[in-house]
Design a protein around this motif. Structure first.
Motif, PDB file in Angstrom:
ATOM      1  N   LEU A  39       0.822  -1.212   0.000  1.00 20.21           N
ATOM      2  CA  LEU A  39       0.000   0.000   0.000  1.00 20.21           C
ATOM      3  C   LEU A  39       0.857   1.264   0.000  1.00 20.21           C
ATOM      4  CD1 LEU A  39      -2.808  -1.109   2.476  1.00 20.21           C
ATOM      5  CD2 LEU A  39      -2.938  -0.949  -0.011  1.00 20.21           C
ATOM      6  N   GLU A  40       2.110   1.159   0.468  1.00 23.56           N
ATOM      7  CA  GLU A  40       2.988   2.319   0.431  1.00 23.56           C
ATOM      8  C   GLU A  40       3.291   2.732  -1.009  1.00 23.56           C
ATOM      9  OE1 GLU A  40       6.413   1.483   2.772  1.00 23.56           O
ATOM     10  OE2 GLU A  40       5.458   2.065   4.652  1.00 23.56           O
ATOM     11  N   GLU A  41       3.159   1.790  -1.938  1.00 24.32           N
ATOM     12  CA  GLU A  41       3.325   2.134  -3.344  1.00 24.32           C
ATOM     13  C   GLU A  41       2.304   3.203  -3.742  1.00 24.32           C
ATOM     14  OE1 GLU A  41       5.538   0.860  -5.901  1.00 24.32           O
ATOM     15  OE2 GLU A  41       6.592   0.439  -4.046  1.00 24.32           O
ATOM     16  N   ILE A  42       1.111   3.112  -3.151  1.00 26.16           N
ATOM     17  CA  ILE A  42       0.069   4.099  -3.441  1.00 26.16           C
ATOM     18  C   ILE A  42       0.407   5.435  -2.793  1.00 26.16           C
ATOM     19  CG2 ILE A  42      -2.372   4.656  -3.130  1.00 26.16           C
ATOM     20  CD1 ILE A  42      -2.959   1.656  -3.152  1.00 26.16           C
ATOM     21  N   THR A  43       0.810   5.391  -1.523  1.00 23.31           N
ATOM     22  CA  THR A  43       1.059   6.633  -0.796  1.00 23.31           C
ATOM     23  C   THR A  43       2.264   7.397  -1.344  1.00 23.31           C
ATOM     24  OG1 THR A  43       2.438   5.527   0.868  1.00 23.31           O
ATOM     25  CG2 THR A  43       0.081   5.642   1.297  1.00 23.31           C
ATOM     26  N   GLU A  44       3.146   6.711  -2.083  1.00 21.33           N
ATOM     27  CA  GLU A  44       4.333   7.361  -2.643  1.00 21.33           C
ATOM     28  C   GLU A  44       4.112   7.804  -4.090  1.00 21.33           C
ATOM     29  OE1 GLU A  44       7.262   8.058  -1.225  1.00 21.33           O
ATOM     30  OE2 GLU A  44       6.770   7.228   0.737  1.00 21.33           O
ATOM     31  N   SER A  45       2.891   7.701  -4.578  1.00 23.06           N
ATOM     32  CA  SER A  45       2.608   8.027  -5.977  1.00 23.06           C
ATOM     33  C   SER A  45       2.528   9.535  -6.196  1.00 23.06           C
ATOM     34  CB  SER A  45       1.281   7.390  -6.406  1.00 23.06           C
ATOM     35  OG  SER A  45       1.312   5.985  -6.251  1.00 23.06           O
ATOM     36  N   ASP A  46       2.780   9.941  -7.434  1.00 23.08           N
ATOM     37  CA  ASP A  46       2.630  11.349  -7.812  1.00 23.08           C
ATOM     38  C   ASP A  46       1.198  11.659  -8.239  1.00 23.08           C
ATOM     39  OD1 ASP A  46       5.511  12.186  -7.701  1.00 23.08           O
ATOM     40  OD2 ASP A  46       5.668  10.568  -9.158  1.00 23.08           O
ATOM     41  N   LEU A  47       0.483  10.628  -8.696  1.00 20.79           N
ATOM     42  CA  LEU A  47      -0.889  10.805  -9.175  1.00 20.79           C
ATOM     43  C   LEU A  47      -1.615   9.473  -9.034  1.00 20.79           C
ATOM     44  CD1 LEU A  47      -2.913  12.711 -10.762  1.00 20.79           C
ATOM     45  CD2 LEU A  47      -2.062  11.596 -12.839  1.00 20.79           C
ATOM     46  N   LEU A  48      -2.903   9.544  -8.727  1.00 19.99           N
ATOM     47  CA  LEU A  48      -3.723   8.337  -8.642  1.00 19.99           C
ATOM     48  C   LEU A  48      -4.757   8.359  -9.765  1.00 19.99           C
ATOM     49  CD1 LEU A  48      -4.465   8.199  -4.792  1.00 19.99           C
ATOM     50  CD2 LEU A  48      -2.568   7.149  -6.039  1.00 19.99           C
TER      51      LEU A  48
END
Length: 458
Positions: free
Chosen positions: A292-301
């Motif tokens: 889930l940290e992959e999501i929190t480290e994203s530039d855009l969702l």
């Protein structure tokens, strides 16, 4: 020996009876009927044959059996009529509720809850070492408080001899059942500790990988959404990849990242992530922290939404709520209104676009709307600038340089220990600078050493 995760159910298929429970004081995004329909899909994904359903609305849960005594008796009759092998409740059962219900329904029928069912599905679909570790950790943390039942039976079968010995001889020995229970608990706790250490290594490896990725200045876009919304199909369409796709819940668990070239020539990384669902077990959220940290480290969702689903709005709310809970609520979001090729009325697309802001109608299956989606993504990342004021400690010099290199600086104010920068930032950097939006106040320590203190927007 440590307990093993149950193997996937084999043939013949087990017969499942579903029970929905609605506590009026605990509102849910979905109605009880819709939630029960979702439980039916989960059961089918777990290769169970659903043979019956029942539900009850309550003002408060029954302390012993969750549902009322009359409903328990009604379900007992239905279990005999349907020859069910397992009863699955559409909520998480406490160990006490599970124990009491098992006694009421008899030893021939197993009692499971929604969490156990989702864990079983995750166990079937986890293929990488990381995924297997995550599911195993979630299983043991769920199982640990529910061990008492099995060993209580053992103690009763052995007559509780140890307890009688203690009362007669004053030795105070524990019975064999209780001894085995403690041994098993210790084994599970050791296994949990081992799994957490292994997953921490995975997390550290991911963090190093993300740091290298940051240095390359390649934006990361995470595909998020409700399970079975079409995220993997979209990734395949965007990157011409071969990610596994199936019309079932939680078809893919392990994150997959692919390079994609946007219309203007910019290179970005798209990551397909595990799907969300209402009442997502807390054990899974904790175990999948590294993923889930992959999501929190994203530039855009990119929030992929199945617009053909009758509960599309409710599913959208569940995903947004989950994003807030995992700390991704501040990341910019574009909503991809997926599966428009299945809409019976094409004119409904306009209404959907007005309902969901920052949205693009697409069909990941046919490719309709994909060029527009890529154009909107490129604009959000590289062309749209947002005003931002950040307070960056001098120890984070690379972030100060990043703002000057890629942003439009309007004002810089130097303080003792940090710098305040006001200006405009491109969309791809908003999430990265979000941690520095809180004001910092310099406090003088007794030894005259100045330290920045977080005032949390005060």
């Amino acid at each position: 020996m440590s307990p093993k995760i149950p193997e996937p159910t084999g043939f013949p298929r087990e017969r499942a009876f579903l029970v929905g429970v609605e506590i009026r004081s605990e509102p849910s995004p979905l109605s009880m009927e819709d939630s029960l329909a979702e439980l039916r899909l989960l059961a089918q994904t777990a290769d169970l044959e659903v043979v019956g359903e029942a539900y009850q609305r309550l003002d408060r849960p029954h302390p012993d059996t969750l549902i009322g005594k009359g409903k328990v008796e009604e379900i007992k009759v239905l279990l005999e009529e349907t020859a069910a092998d397992v009863v699955i409740f559409d909520t998480e059962l406490s160990p006490r509720h599970q124990r009491e219900l098992e006694e009421q329904f008899g030893n021939q029928v197993r009692v499971l809850d929604r969490t156990a069912l989702i864990l079983d599905i995750f166990a079937r679909h986890a293929h990488t070492r990381e995924g297997i570790l995550q599911v195993e950790l979630a299983f043991y943390e769920y199982r640990l408080p529910r061990l008492t039942r099995a060993w209580t039976n053992l103690a009763q079968q052995t007559g509780g001899g140890g307890g009688r010995t203690g009362s007669q001889g004053g030795v105070g020995l524990r019975g064999p059942g209780e001894t085995q229970l403690e041994v098993d608990r210790r084994e599970i706790r050791r296994r949990i500790a081992f799994l957490k250490r292994e997953l921490e290594k995975v997390r550290a490896h991911r963090q190093r990988y993300r740091q290298q990725r940051r240095k390359s200045q390649v934006p990361v876009i995470s595909l998020v959404g409700y399970t079975n919304a079409g995220k993997s199909t979209l990734l395949n369409r965007l990157a011409r990849a071969q990610v596994y796709v199936a019309d079932q819940l939680f078809a893919t668990l392990d994150p997959t990242t692919r390079r994609v070239e946007l219309p203007g020539g910019h290179i970005v990384l798209f990551t397909d992530t595990v799907g969300f669902i209402q009442k997502l077990p807390t054990q899974l959220v904790a175990a999948f922290r590294a993923t889930l940290e992959e999501i929190t480290e994203s530039d855009l969702l990119v929030h992929v939404l199945d617009v053909t689903h009758p509960n599309a709005v409710e599913q959208w709310k569940v995903v947004q709520q989950t994003l807030e809970e995992i700390g991704a609520g501040a990341i910019p979001v574009i909503t991809a209104l997926n599966k428009i090729d299945r809409l019976p009325n094409p004119s409904a697309i306009q209404a959907l676009s007005e309902t969901f802001l920052h949205s693009v109608p697409i069909s990941a299956l046919t490719g309709e709307g994909i060029p527009e989606l890529l154009r909107v993504i490129e604009t959000a990342l590289f062309e749209d600038y947002s005003p931002m004021t950040v307070h960056i400690p001098y120890t984070e010099g690379h972030m100060i340089s990043l703002f000057h290199e890629h942003g439009k600086v309007e004002r810089v104010t130097h303080h003792d220990g940090y710098v305040t920068i006001r200006g405009l930032l491109p969309g791809r950097l908003i999430a990265r600078f979000q941690p520095f939006t809180r004001r910092i106040k310099t406090v003088t320590q007794p030894d005259n050493v100045h330290e920045p203190v977080d005032l949390s927007d005060s």
